[in-house]
Scaffold this motif. Structure first.
Motif, PDB file in Angstrom:
ATOM      1  N   LYS A  13       5.082   4.301  -3.128  1.00  0.00           N
ATOM      2  CA  LYS A  13       5.021   2.891  -2.550  1.00  0.00           C
ATOM      3  C   LYS A  13       3.747   2.410  -2.294  1.00  0.00           C
ATOM      4  N   LYS A  14       3.866   1.064  -2.538  1.00  0.00           N
ATOM      5  CA  LYS A  14       2.677   0.250  -2.224  1.00  0.00           C
ATOM      6  C   LYS A  14       2.276   0.285  -0.715  1.00  0.00           C
ATOM      7  N   GLU A  15       3.243   0.439   0.173  1.00  0.00           N
ATOM      8  CA  GLU A  15       2.834   0.464   1.488  1.00  0.00           C
ATOM      9  C   GLU A  15       2.258   1.864   2.155  1.00  0.00           C
ATOM     10  N   PHE A  97      -3.520  -4.139  -4.271  1.00  0.00           N
ATOM     11  CA  PHE A  97      -2.510  -3.318  -4.377  1.00  0.00           C
ATOM     12  C   PHE A  97      -1.284  -4.224  -5.198  1.00  0.00           C
ATOM     13  N   ALA A  98      -0.855  -3.596  -6.141  1.00  0.00           N
ATOM     14  CA  ALA A  98       0.090  -4.331  -6.795  1.00  0.00           C
ATOM     15  C   ALA A  98       0.972  -3.182  -7.543  1.00  0.00           C
ATOM     16  N   GLU A  99       2.328  -3.589  -7.537  1.00  0.00           N
ATOM     17  CA  GLU A  99       3.491  -2.847  -8.101  1.00  0.00           C
ATOM     18  C   GLU A  99       3.527  -3.206  -9.549  1.00  0.00           C
ATOM     19  N   LYS A 103       5.038   1.976 -10.270  1.00  0.00           N
ATOM     20  CA  LYS A 103       3.986   2.530  -9.626  1.00  0.00           C
ATOM     21  C   LYS A 103       2.916   1.583  -8.650  1.00  0.00           C
ATOM     22  N   THR A 104       1.990   2.178  -8.017  1.00  0.00           N
ATOM     23  CA  THR A 104       1.207   1.263  -7.498  1.00  0.00           C
ATOM     24  C   THR A 104      -0.115   1.191  -8.003  1.00  0.00           C
TER      25      THR A 104
END
Length: 158
Positions: A13-15, A97-99, A103-104
Motif C-alpha cells: 500500500k502507498k501509505e 508515490f503513486a498507485e 502496486k506503489t
C-alpha cells in the motif's frame, strides 16, 4: 547540477511505502554500511513536515555531518527534503508515490550541487553521481524488502 531519478515498483500500500520512506529507523538500517546515525533533531520514528535531522556517517572514508529538513509534505503522495547544512553546496530529494496496477510506484528525484567548482564537477563525473545513486538504490531496496513482507511492522508499529 546532477540529477538522479529512480523508479521502484513495490507490492504494498502507498501509505506503508510513504511512511517507510520517511522512517528514521529504516534509514538507519539501510545505511548500516556507512555507520550512519541520526545525531540531532528527529532521531527516531517518522519525520514530518518542517522537521529536521542531522546524520553522521562515513562516506568515502571521511565522517561527515549532514542536516536536512522536510520542506514539502503531502501524505501519502509526496515529500521533499533539502540540505540545510553539509558537504554539498545544495541538495533536494523529492519522493513521489503513486498507485499503478495495484502496486506503489515510488519515484525519487535527487538533485545536488557538489562543492569545489570544477573539481566538484569532475568528481561527479568520475565517481560521486554513481556513489550517490548506489546509496539511493540500497535505500529503496530496503524499503521494498520491508514493505513487501511483514517487516514493515518492525519500524512502523512503534
Amino acid at each position: 547540477m546532477p540529477r538522479i531519478e529512480l523508479k521502484t515498483k513495490i507490492r504494498a500500500k502507498k501509505e506503508i511505502v510513504f511512511d517507510l520512506a520517511r522512517s528514521i529507523d529504516l534509514h538507519k538500517i539501510s545505511t548500516e554500511h556507512t555507520d550512519e546515525q541520526a545525531v540531532d533533531g528527529k532521531t527516531s520514528g517518522l519525520i514530518g513536515a518542517g522537521e529536521w535531522v542531522t546524520w553522521r556517517a562515513k562516506h568515502l572514508g571521511v565522517y561527515q555531518n549532514l542536516t536536512s529538513r522536510i520542506t514539502e509534505f503531502k501524505r501519502p503522495d509526496f515529500f521533499a527534503d533539502e540540505m540545510v547544512k553539509g558537504a554539498f553546496k545544495h541538495f533536494r530529494h523529492e519522493h513521489h508515490f503513486a498507485e499503478v496496477d495495484g502496486k506503489t510506484l515510488m519515484t525519487d528525484f535527487f538533485d545536488y550541487t557538489s562543492p569545489f567548482g570544477l573539481l566538484g564537477v569532475l568528481a561527479d563525473r568520475l565517481f560521486l553521481k554513481n556513489y550517490m545513486k548506489g546509496l539511493l538504490v540500497k535505500r529503496n531496496d530496503t524499503i521494498k524488502e520491508f514493505a513487501e513482507s511483514e517487516r514493515w511492522k518492525e519500524v512502523l508499529s512503534s
